[in-house]
Design an enzyme around this catalytic site. Sequence first.
Site, PDB file in Angstrom:
ATOM      1  N   ARG A 108       1.013  -1.356   0.238  1.00 47.73           N
ATOM      2  CA  ARG A 108      -0.188   0.180   0.060  1.00 47.73           C
ATOM      3  C   ARG A 108       0.813   1.101  -0.433  1.00 47.73           C
ATOM      4  NH1 ARG A 108      -5.226   1.173   3.254  1.00 47.73           N
ATOM      5  NH2 ARG A 108      -5.784  -0.156   1.688  1.00 47.73           N
ATOM      6  N   HIS A 135      -7.324   0.914  -6.753  1.00 43.15           N
ATOM      7  CA  HIS A 135      -7.363  -0.350  -6.126  1.00 43.15           C
ATOM      8  C   HIS A 135      -7.729  -1.275  -6.137  1.00 43.15           C
ATOM      9  CE1 HIS A 135      -8.054  -1.110  -0.804  1.00 43.15           C
ATOM     10  NE2 HIS A 135      -8.220  -0.322  -0.906  1.00 43.15           N
ATOM     11  N   GLN A 138     -10.018  -3.341  -3.763  1.00 42.34           N
ATOM     12  CA  GLN A 138     -11.486  -3.019  -3.377  1.00 42.34           C
ATOM     13  C   GLN A 138     -12.510  -3.196  -4.517  1.00 42.34           C
ATOM     14  OE1 GLN A 138     -12.005  -1.629  -0.274  1.00 42.34           O
ATOM     15  NE2 GLN A 138     -14.221  -2.118  -0.657  1.00 42.34           N
ATOM     16  N   ASP A 230     -17.165   8.210  -1.947  1.00 44.57           N
ATOM     17  CA  ASP A 230     -15.742   7.527  -1.439  1.00 44.57           C
ATOM     18  C   ASP A 230     -14.976   9.226  -0.790  1.00 44.57           C
ATOM     19  OD1 ASP A 230     -13.473   6.844  -0.035  1.00 44.57           O
ATOM     20  OD2 ASP A 230     -12.138   6.860  -2.256  1.00 44.57           O
ATOM     21  N   CYS A 270     -16.544   2.075   0.519  1.00 42.40           N
ATOM     22  CA  CYS A 270     -15.249   1.380   0.395  1.00 42.40           C
ATOM     23  C   CYS A 270     -15.096   1.715   1.462  1.00 42.40           C
ATOM     24  CB  CYS A 270     -14.459   1.314  -0.358  1.00 42.40           C
ATOM     25  SG  CYS A 270     -13.517   3.302  -0.613  1.00 42.40           S
ATOM     26  N   ARG A 298     -13.608  -8.197   0.984  1.00 43.18           N
ATOM     27  CA  ARG A 298     -12.340  -8.123   0.825  1.00 43.18           C
ATOM     28  C   ARG A 298     -11.126  -9.469   1.097  1.00 43.18           C
ATOM     29  NH1 ARG A 298      -9.972  -3.683   0.817  1.00 43.18           N
ATOM     30  NH2 ARG A 298      -7.858  -4.237   0.617  1.00 43.18           N
TER      31      ARG A 298
HETATM   32  N1   CP Z   1     -11.210   0.212   2.286  1.00 36.82           N
HETATM   33  C1   CP Z   1     -10.130  -0.195   2.781  1.00 36.82           C
HETATM   34  O1   CP Z   1      -9.479   0.012   1.961  1.00 36.82           O
HETATM   35  O2   CP Z   1      -9.783  -0.025   3.884  1.00 36.82           O
HETATM   36  P1   CP Z   1      -9.060   0.308   4.955  1.00 36.82           P
HETATM   37  O3   CP Z   1      -7.901   2.085   3.906  1.00 36.82           O
HETATM   38  O4   CP Z   1      -9.068   0.682   6.464  1.00 36.82           O
HETATM   39  O5   CP Z   1      -7.655  -0.855   4.467  1.00 36.82           O
HETATM   40  N1  NVA Z   2     -10.201   7.246  -1.999  1.00 29.78           N
HETATM   41  C1  NVA Z   2      -9.443   6.649  -0.639  1.00 29.78           C
HETATM   42  C2  NVA Z   2      -9.555   4.694  -0.247  1.00 29.78           C
HETATM   43  C3  NVA Z   2      -9.337   4.581   0.833  1.00 29.78           C
HETATM   44  C4  NVA Z   2      -9.815   3.267   1.282  1.00 29.78           C
HETATM   45  C5  NVA Z   2      -7.888   6.695  -0.033  1.00 29.78           C
HETATM   46  O1  NVA Z   2      -7.264   6.515  -0.695  1.00 29.78           O
HETATM   47  O2  NVA Z   2      -7.565   7.355   0.900  1.00 29.78           O
END
Ligand code: CP
Ligand code: NVA
Length: 312
Positions: A108, A135, A138, A230, A270, A298
């Site tokens: 990540r 992502h 997701q 989102d 998400c 997930r």
């Molecule tokens: N939806 C999602 O990726 O959540 P987190 O940022 O908590 O992993």
């Molecule tokens: N768009 C958001 C998604 C979080 C799961 C971010 O990147 O923070």
Amino acid sequence: MKTTLVGRDLLSIGDLTPEELTYVLDVAQTQKEAWALGDRDVPLAGRSVALIFQKPSLRTLVSFEVACARLGLHPVTMQGRDTAFSRGESPFDTTMVLERYVDAIAIRTFEQSLLTEVAAYAEIPVLNMLSDDHHPFQGLADLLTMREHHGSLSGLSFAYVGDGNNMANTYLLGGALAGMDVRIATPSGYEPPAEIVQHAEELAAEAGAKICICGGPEEAVKGAKVVATDTWASMGQEEEYEMRLEVFGAFTVDDDLMAQAAGDAIFMHCLPAHRGEEVSDEVIDSTCSVVFDEAENRLHVQKAWLSLVLGA
Ligand code: CP
Ligand code: NVA
């Protein structure tokens, strides 16, 4: 021809073919049902995966670790900027070292280019657990959730209202692959990148999908079977938060907007959600909200992906 995903990276949901996408969702569904019936097979016992987090996480960290546990796979979780890709150690050296220990690398991070660089060096699978641009897990979880609630994805009308961010990109590409009718509404200047829209349009032309970058939330949501949103400020955009609250003020998914959707529409997010901003309490807490199904799925799609790419 039998679909195989052994050894594959997943950096963007757009890396998949329509057949591969369906295959992953089918395997996830089968494994989900098998787990509920008591299947406790651990086909990847003795193997390991590195989980590297350069941004915060709840769902991704826990669901990947639990997916690993259910497969017998050992997760080595690293959080923050002071473990992997730190102290000036190059992505090449880091990848070469990790490959001597683990069977897959999941990251990540901020820039997609770190993922593509590691994937170019690594002989083991590389997984994108969220970048600024994509992502994919997701996206897989959300497509599985839509399929569970509405049946076939082909022709399904899907509206995304909010920021043209990593989730918008993922819905565009995943929805196009699945043959959906994907409508996106963002404030002016916050649209998804032109190259992502073009890629989605190319995929849509092959899959019979429709892509619309719409004029506003009402146009996008009208008659839609799925309404998603989102956060207005993603991780890494904290300094823009106050400014974005103003820009996105007319993009809240509330009861009035949901009333424009189909009678059996579902609401998706998400998570984490910012109640009162991109979604009202009454919508996220309503019976049409499937946000916790998405969170659960997930786990199932990630378990499916790990078992497929590691040859379980
Ligand atoms: N939806 C999602 O990726 O959540 P987190 O940022 O908590 O992993
Ligand atoms: N768009 C958001 C998604 C979080 C799961 C971010 O990147 O923070």
